[in-house]
Motif scaffolding. Structure first.
Motif, PDB file in Angstrom:
ATOM      1  N   LEU A   2       0.600  -1.114   0.000  1.00 58.95           N
ATOM      2  CA  LEU A   2      -0.552   0.547   0.183  1.00 58.95           C
ATOM      3  C   LEU A   2       0.563   1.650  -0.149  1.00 58.95           C
ATOM      4  O   LEU A   2       1.767   1.086   0.488  1.00 58.95           O
ATOM      5  CB  LEU A   2      -1.263   0.165   0.701  1.00 58.95           C
ATOM      6  CG  LEU A   2      -1.909  -1.197   1.149  1.00 58.95           C
ATOM      7  CD1 LEU A   2      -2.608  -0.699   2.514  1.00 58.95           C
ATOM      8  CD2 LEU A   2      -2.570  -0.826  -0.198  1.00 58.95           C
ATOM      9  N   LEU A   3       0.481   2.507  -0.547  1.00 58.48           N
ATOM     10  CA  LEU A   3       1.174   3.754  -0.309  1.00 58.48           C
ATOM     11  C   LEU A   3       0.823   4.223   0.799  1.00 58.48           C
ATOM     12  O   LEU A   3      -0.037   4.971   1.082  1.00 58.48           O
ATOM     13  CB  LEU A   3       0.096   4.479  -1.837  1.00 58.48           C
ATOM     14  CG  LEU A   3       1.031   4.175  -3.236  1.00 58.48           C
ATOM     15  CD1 LEU A   3       0.645   4.863  -4.299  1.00 58.48           C
ATOM     16  CD2 LEU A   3       2.802   3.814  -4.054  1.00 58.48           C
ATOM     17  N   ASP A   4       1.960   4.741   1.231  1.00 60.85           N
ATOM     18  CA  ASP A   4       1.604   5.511   3.023  1.00 60.85           C
ATOM     19  C   ASP A   4       1.077   6.263   3.037  1.00 60.85           C
ATOM     20  O   ASP A   4       0.288   7.023   3.696  1.00 60.85           O
ATOM     21  CB  ASP A   4       2.774   5.324   3.748  1.00 60.85           C
ATOM     22  CG  ASP A   4       3.482   3.577   3.815  1.00 60.85           C
ATOM     23  OD1 ASP A   4       2.552   2.811   4.127  1.00 60.85           O
ATOM     24  OD2 ASP A   4       5.385   3.440   4.524  1.00 60.85           O
ATOM     25  N   THR A   5       0.925   7.427   1.805  1.00 62.15           N
ATOM     26  CA  THR A   5       0.905   8.712   1.746  1.00 62.15           C
ATOM     27  C   THR A   5      -0.457   8.995   1.435  1.00 62.15           C
ATOM     28  O   THR A   5      -1.387   9.709   1.603  1.00 62.15           O
ATOM     29  CB  THR A   5       1.428   9.147   0.707  1.00 62.15           C
ATOM     30  OG1 THR A   5       1.783   8.840  -0.086  1.00 62.15           O
ATOM     31  CG2 THR A   5       3.037   9.776   1.254  1.00 62.15           C
ATOM     32  N   LEU A   6      -1.521   7.511   2.031  1.00 63.97           N
ATOM     33  CA  LEU A   6      -2.900   7.691   0.456  1.00 63.97           C
ATOM     34  C   LEU A   6      -3.627   6.917   1.660  1.00 63.97           C
ATOM     35  O   LEU A   6      -3.083   5.991   2.460  1.00 63.97           O
ATOM     36  CB  LEU A   6      -2.565   6.721  -0.908  1.00 63.97           C
ATOM     37  CG  LEU A   6      -1.653   6.944  -1.830  1.00 63.97           C
ATOM     38  CD1 LEU A   6      -2.620   6.986  -3.078  1.00 63.97           C
ATOM     39  CD2 LEU A   6      -2.815   9.239  -2.066  1.00 63.97           C
ATOM     40  N   THR A   7      -5.188   7.031   1.256  1.00 66.37           N
ATOM     41  CA  THR A   7      -5.948   6.342   2.555  1.00 66.37           C
ATOM     42  C   THR A   7      -6.113   5.520   1.899  1.00 66.37           C
ATOM     43  O   THR A   7      -6.364   4.648   0.996  1.00 66.37           O
ATOM     44  CB  THR A   7      -7.471   7.232   2.807  1.00 66.37           C
ATOM     45  OG1 THR A   7      -7.927   7.063   1.053  1.00 66.37           O
ATOM     46  CG2 THR A   7      -7.006   8.438   3.442  1.00 66.37           C
ATOM     47  N   GLY A   8      -6.826   4.038   2.699  1.00 58.29           N
ATOM     48  CA  GLY A   8      -7.118   2.998   1.830  1.00 58.29           C
ATOM     49  C   GLY A   8      -8.139   3.340   1.201  1.00 58.29           C
ATOM     50  O   GLY A   8      -7.987   2.483   0.080  1.00 58.29           O
ATOM     51  N   TYR A   9      -9.110   4.282   0.973  1.00 59.59           N
ATOM     52  CA  TYR A   9     -10.147   4.263  -0.201  1.00 59.59           C
ATOM     53  C   TYR A   9      -9.350   4.892  -1.381  1.00 59.59           C
ATOM     54  O   TYR A   9      -9.477   4.531  -2.516  1.00 59.59           O
ATOM     55  CB  TYR A   9     -11.205   5.983   0.362  1.00 59.59           C
ATOM     56  CG  TYR A   9     -11.854   5.986  -0.457  1.00 59.59           C
ATOM     57  CD1 TYR A   9     -12.973   6.141  -0.864  1.00 59.59           C
ATOM     58  CD2 TYR A   9     -11.373   6.986  -2.043  1.00 59.59           C
ATOM     59  CE1 TYR A   9     -13.776   5.822  -1.560  1.00 59.59           C
ATOM     60  CE2 TYR A   9     -12.518   7.207  -2.352  1.00 59.59           C
ATOM     61  CZ  TYR A   9     -13.606   6.450  -2.594  1.00 59.59           C
ATOM     62  OH  TYR A   9     -14.620   7.219  -3.790  1.00 59.59           O
ATOM     63  N   GLU A  10      -8.166   5.987  -0.543  1.00 62.78           N
ATOM     64  CA  GLU A  10      -7.682   6.550  -2.262  1.00 62.78           C
ATOM     65  C   GLU A  10      -6.355   5.163  -2.987  1.00 62.78           C
ATOM     66  O   GLU A  10      -6.216   5.295  -4.108  1.00 62.78           O
ATOM     67  CB  GLU A  10      -6.518   7.359  -2.063  1.00 62.78           C
ATOM     68  CG  GLU A  10      -7.329   8.757  -1.261  1.00 62.78           C
ATOM     69  CD  GLU A  10      -6.439   9.767  -0.806  1.00 62.78           C
ATOM     70  OE1 GLU A  10      -7.064  10.971  -0.494  1.00 62.78           O
ATOM     71  OE2 GLU A  10      -5.266   9.723  -0.079  1.00 62.78           O
ATOM     72  N   ASN A  11      -6.067   4.152  -2.056  1.00 63.63           N
ATOM     73  CA  ASN A  11      -5.387   3.274  -2.638  1.00 63.63           C
ATOM     74  C   ASN A  11      -5.549   2.394  -3.673  1.00 63.63           C
ATOM     75  O   ASN A  11      -5.770   2.068  -4.175  1.00 63.63           O
ATOM     76  CB  ASN A  11      -4.863   1.711  -1.794  1.00 63.63           C
ATOM     77  CG  ASN A  11      -3.646   3.055  -1.054  1.00 63.63           C
ATOM     78  OD1 ASN A  11      -2.281   2.462  -1.578  1.00 63.63           O
ATOM     79  ND2 ASN A  11      -3.351   3.559   0.498  1.00 63.63           N
ATOM     80  N   ILE A  12      -6.857   1.938  -3.013  1.00 69.19           N
ATOM     81  CA  ILE A  12      -8.183   0.972  -3.646  1.00 69.19           C
ATOM     82  C   ILE A  12      -8.759   1.890  -5.238  1.00 69.19           C
ATOM     83  O   ILE A  12      -8.786   1.423  -6.319  1.00 69.19           O
ATOM     84  CB  ILE A  12      -9.836   0.464  -3.051  1.00 69.19           C
ATOM     85  CG1 ILE A  12      -8.943  -0.219  -2.191  1.00 69.19           C
ATOM     86  CG2 ILE A  12     -10.751  -0.375  -4.092  1.00 69.19           C
ATOM     87  CD1 ILE A  12      -9.855  -0.071  -0.342  1.00 69.19           C
ATOM     88  N   ALA A  13      -8.905   3.036  -5.123  1.00 64.33           N
ATOM     89  CA  ALA A  13      -9.215   3.897  -6.359  1.00 64.33           C
ATOM     90  C   ALA A  13      -8.011   4.335  -6.891  1.00 64.33           C
ATOM     91  O   ALA A  13      -8.763   4.811  -8.164  1.00 64.33           O
ATOM     92  CB  ALA A  13      -9.720   5.029  -5.483  1.00 64.33           C
ATOM     93  N   LEU A  14      -7.363   4.030  -6.951  1.00 60.18           N
ATOM     94  CA  LEU A  14      -5.562   4.715  -7.645  1.00 60.18           C
ATOM     95  C   LEU A  14      -5.356   3.631  -9.455  1.00 60.18           C
ATOM     96  O   LEU A  14      -5.598   4.222 -10.450  1.00 60.18           O
ATOM     97  CB  LEU A  14      -4.228   4.476  -6.753  1.00 60.18           C
ATOM     98  CG  LEU A  14      -3.263   4.666  -7.836  1.00 60.18           C
ATOM     99  CD1 LEU A  14      -3.445   5.857  -8.204  1.00 60.18           C
ATOM    100  CD2 LEU A  14      -2.399   4.881  -6.756  1.00 60.18           C
ATOM    101  N   ALA A  15      -6.276   2.398  -8.849  1.00 57.85           N
ATOM    102  CA  ALA A  15      -6.086   1.861 -10.384  1.00 57.85           C
ATOM    103  C   ALA A  15      -7.394   1.930 -10.894  1.00 57.85           C
ATOM    104  O   ALA A  15      -7.222   2.322 -12.110  1.00 57.85           O
ATOM    105  CB  ALA A  15      -6.474   0.253 -10.006  1.00 57.85           C
ATOM    106  N   LEU A  16      -8.616   2.896 -10.581  1.00 62.80           N
ATOM    107  CA  LEU A  16      -9.424   3.201 -11.571  1.00 62.80           C
ATOM    108  C   LEU A  16      -9.456   4.700 -11.862  1.00 62.80           C
ATOM    109  O   LEU A  16      -9.716   4.955 -13.127  1.00 62.80           O
ATOM    110  CB  LEU A  16     -10.793   2.916 -10.454  1.00 62.80           C
ATOM    111  CG  LEU A  16     -11.008   1.916 -10.217  1.00 62.80           C
ATOM    112  CD1 LEU A  16     -12.656   1.921  -9.122  1.00 62.80           C
ATOM    113  CD2 LEU A  16     -11.745   0.956 -11.145  1.00 62.80           C
ATOM    114  N   SER A  17      -8.739   5.235 -10.748  1.00 54.58           N
ATOM    115  CA  SER A  17      -8.471   6.596 -11.608  1.00 54.58           C
ATOM    116  C   SER A  17      -7.486   6.591 -12.756  1.00 54.58           C
ATOM    117  O   SER A  17      -7.496   7.384 -13.531  1.00 54.58           O
ATOM    118  CB  SER A  17      -7.744   7.580 -10.745  1.00 54.58           C
ATOM    119  OG  SER A  17      -8.393   7.362  -9.380  1.00 54.58           O
ATOM    120  N   ILE A  18      -6.453   5.731 -12.880  1.00 54.68           N
ATOM    121  CA  ILE A  18      -5.338   5.837 -14.058  1.00 54.68           C
ATOM    122  C   ILE A  18      -6.528   5.064 -15.275  1.00 54.68           C
ATOM    123  O   ILE A  18      -5.541   5.266 -16.601  1.00 54.68           O
ATOM    124  CB  ILE A  18      -4.731   4.866 -13.263  1.00 54.68           C
ATOM    125  CG1 ILE A  18      -3.426   5.134 -12.820  1.00 54.68           C
ATOM    126  CG2 ILE A  18      -3.608   4.206 -14.562  1.00 54.68           C
ATOM    127  CD1 ILE A  18      -2.970   3.409 -11.996  1.00 54.68           C
TER     128      ILE A  18
END
Length: 255
Positions: free
Chosen positions: A97-113
């Motif tokens: 997991l990326l430490d600078t992101l919340t759980g929500y943001e870690n999950i969302a990252l792939a969809l954002s890309i």
């Protein structure tokens, strides 16, 4: 059912002619859509190398690997990056997991890309979070989560893009027994409730007992394969232990 993964005489060698190591030696098997398959073997058996080849982290020496109708041993560059991003999900032992992101943001990252709209991102995350029991940690950073919570967030991240295949590498390796059980129940829900196709490498018989089929690897080759069928998980666990014993591993290595 239809075939999601097919390995055709896959070989992976390291070294040169004078000192050649066959890490994977002519392995062939397939995984159907909706299966939960475990791969077991002692350290050095070739199971991790095999997973690395399937995940495209490593390249095969010979043979072919198909995901869907695509021969992934032939793709390169941007096409390979697109394949990893869209068709594979990964669950690692150390969470990643990326430490600078919340759980929500870690999950969302792939969809954002993938340029998914924010409203759809939110609905998909809320659905998977409810399924995996991580709603309470979506707004937390990884340092605020337990190991089990981190791994369930990682599982949600792997699932969120609806990949053809989820690859799990020793997913319970860094967890205590209680957290391991929670994660495995979550993976069972991913498989049975959300129809995720999972291929999991593990040395642990308890973890493997959650799969519907277990393939045993020894010296780079398939040694045996068993299916759970109508067995309870405990019955399947006992059958796994029997094979591990014949395989040459000690019971302590399997538990």
């Amino acid at each position: 059912m239809n075939e999601i993964l097919k390995l055709d005489n896959v070989e992976k060698y390291y070294g040169n002619k004078a000192n050649l190591t066959k890490a994977v030696d002519k392995i062939s098997f397939s995984v159907e859509k909706g299966e939960f398959v475990g791969i077991m073997g002692a350290s050095g058996s070739g199971k991790t190398t095999l997973l690395n080849c399937i995940s495209t982290i490593d390249r095969v020496t010979a043979g072919h690997i198909y995901v869907g109708d695509k021969d992934i041993t032939t793709i390169r560059g941007n096409e390979l990056n697109k394949f990893r991003r869209e068709e594979l999900g990964f669950i690692f032992q150390d969470f990643n997991l990326l430490d600078t992101l919340t759980g929500y943001e870690n999950i969302a990252l792939a969809l954002s890309i993938q340029n998914v709209k924010p409203k759809e991102i939110d609905s998909r995350i809320q659905e998977v979070a409810k399924r995996l029991g991580i709603e309470e940690v979506l707004n937390k950073y990884s340092y605020q989560m337990s190991g089990g919570q981190k791994q369930r967030v990682a599982a949600a991240r792997a699932l969120i893009t609806n990949p053809k295949l989820i690859l799990a590498d020793e997913p319970t390796g860094a967890l205590d027994s209680k957290s391991s059980r929670y994660l495995l129940e979550s993976m069972k829900e991913m498989n049975e409730g959300l129809a995720a196709t999972i291929l999991m490498v593990t040395h642990d018989a308890f973890t493997a007992s959650y799969a519907s089929r277990v393939i045993f690897i020894k010296d780079g080759k398939i040694f045996n394969e068993i299916r759970r069928g109508e067995d309870t998980r405990k019955q399947f666990f006992n059958r796994i232990i029997e094979v591990v014993t014949v395989l040459g591993g000690s019971l302590n290595d399997a538990l």
